[in-house]
Design an enzyme around this catalytic site. Sequence first.
Site, PDB file in Angstrom:
ATOM      1  N   LEU A 204       0.816  -1.217   0.011  1.00 56.87           N
ATOM      2  CA  LEU A 204       0.110   0.097  -0.005  1.00 56.87           C
ATOM      3  C   LEU A 204       0.853   1.246  -0.181  1.00 56.87           C
ATOM      4  CD1 LEU A 204      -2.817  -1.034   2.648  1.00 56.87           C
ATOM      5  CD2 LEU A 204      -2.584  -1.489  -0.143  1.00 56.87           C
TER       6      LEU A 204
ATOM      7  N   ASP B 112      -2.945  -8.540  10.670  1.00 57.42           N
ATOM      8  CA  ASP B 112      -1.719  -8.757   9.440  1.00 57.42           C
ATOM      9  C   ASP B 112      -0.586  -9.012  10.196  1.00 57.42           C
ATOM     10  OD1 ASP B 112      -1.127  -8.891   7.016  1.00 57.42           O
ATOM     11  OD2 ASP B 112      -0.986  -6.918   6.649  1.00 57.42           O
TER      12      ASP B 112
END
Length: 566
Positions: free
Chosen positions: A152, A304
């Site tokens: 990202l 995550d």
Amino acid sequence: MTYSSFIASQRELESDSILKYDPRAIARYYNNRPWLGIFRSLKIITLFGIFVIQLYLDKLFKQEEKNKLKRAERLRKILTSLGATFIKVGQALSTRPDLIKPDFLEELIKLQDQLPPFDNETAFDIIERELDMPVNQAYKEISPNPVAAASLGQVYRATLHTGEAVAVKVQRPQLLPVITLDLYLLRLGSKWVAPFLPLNLGHDLTLIVDEFGIKLFEEIDYVNEGRNAEKFAANFRDDDDVKVPHIYWRYTSHKVLTLEWINGCKLNDFESIRAAGLDPNDVIKVGVTSGLRQLLEHGFFHADPHPGNLFAMPDGRMAYIDFGMMDQLDEYTKETIASSVVQLINGDYEALARDFVELGFLTPETDITPIIPALEKVLGNAVGQSVGNFNFKTITDDFSELMYEYPFRVPAKFALIIRSLVTQEGLALSLNPDFKIVEVSFPYISRRLLTEESPAMRRRLLEVLFKDDKFQWQRLENMIQIAKSDHKFDLLPTAGLGFQYLVSEEGDFLRRQIISALVEDDRLHTQEVQRLWQLVQADLKPRKLFDVAVNAVKNFSFDLAKTGSS
């Protein structure tokens, strides 16, 4: 401004507004532009189709060994070219050495923070636009190139004018259109696939995609990530084993995040961990215990935890970074998870089946009678002769078979929990192939049930210790034995808490049950109670033991007299 307009408009993509995942709005936008979905689908199918054909030809012509490195690199490049959504899948696979061949694993690990960066000029333009100041005004020094690039965004190392070393995280440009299109296709695909799956497997497929979409949208908002980091830090403020970087809000926006620089070793870098003088088993224990605290104490957990997001620090602490993908559990779910693990320890598969109903893995109207022996067969084999033989992969593999035979389903809210647990176990396996997650988790959960003062957790403990209105001495003994392997467990204050509860108004039912059990058939001399007494004696000094016993007798005397007279 409509949802579709900010997907199509570059100006809206650069807006400061907080983005919210709206599957209906996304579907409306792409339904009116079907060519976008068709082109993207063709690209995905073509790339993976050619890759699968290459693997088949390698096997057919016995070229697998010769081409394995080339194929592994090709898979990484395919995932990278497809963007953030597929990179996330690759990152999850990179933590599973028990599922992925070593050659492929080595390439997938590069997806954690070794992705191709975007150009520095664009990155610095984003920083200046987001912070509304020149880069040299915000930072005294900043690295000319990123030190890491992830799915990202990418990270620069910098120094503030006040001297603090910081990491500057800059979001990739044009990120939103790729993510929304992939989520649209995933959601569409789940609707097509669900009717061909057993009802329990297809039931929540779309909801799971939506859960992933919600979290992905939260992850691309760096203000939300900063708030998550501060909440996570507050939860672990009393834990000397966990480090959370400080957030510098003056230099943070929705697309730029400035946080404290962390010096440490990645959790999959075995050699660096050893070179730092750290014991990998200690690192594993800190990681698993902190993960359990997130799930069962705070309810706010890192969803995550791949090696790019966790670091072993030289002082032995575990540092967490990247708080974009987080989730929150309610109190009832935390309690039920804890009790279900203890039901597994005790082999009470009927109670475990009831917990599965409460957690949503089985519907309330499900007849659990035929499921109980199936659970006993699967979980009994997984646990084996001792809890040390248990591993999460075995359970997930066996449950995959059970889900075809019985109406089990995975509730959407558990998709991230399972992903987090599987990732943590994969990390631990990369450091120690013989690691068993329950060697850490069972002692922790037993300690938590025995020492927790909340009424809800006490109720769960009572559910575990009573069966058919009878107090289960063996279960209490087992829990104490298991909890003792956790070095943080101290039996004396735990006994004190237990006695306080017993003499309280809330403990009236338990007090009467125990007294009835003790006086029934002269049970004070039974082998079970003698074993329990010996267990307690081994941990309590004589004087303290005497004080505890005197206080207990004083408080029990009235109830004992009443029970005897009746």
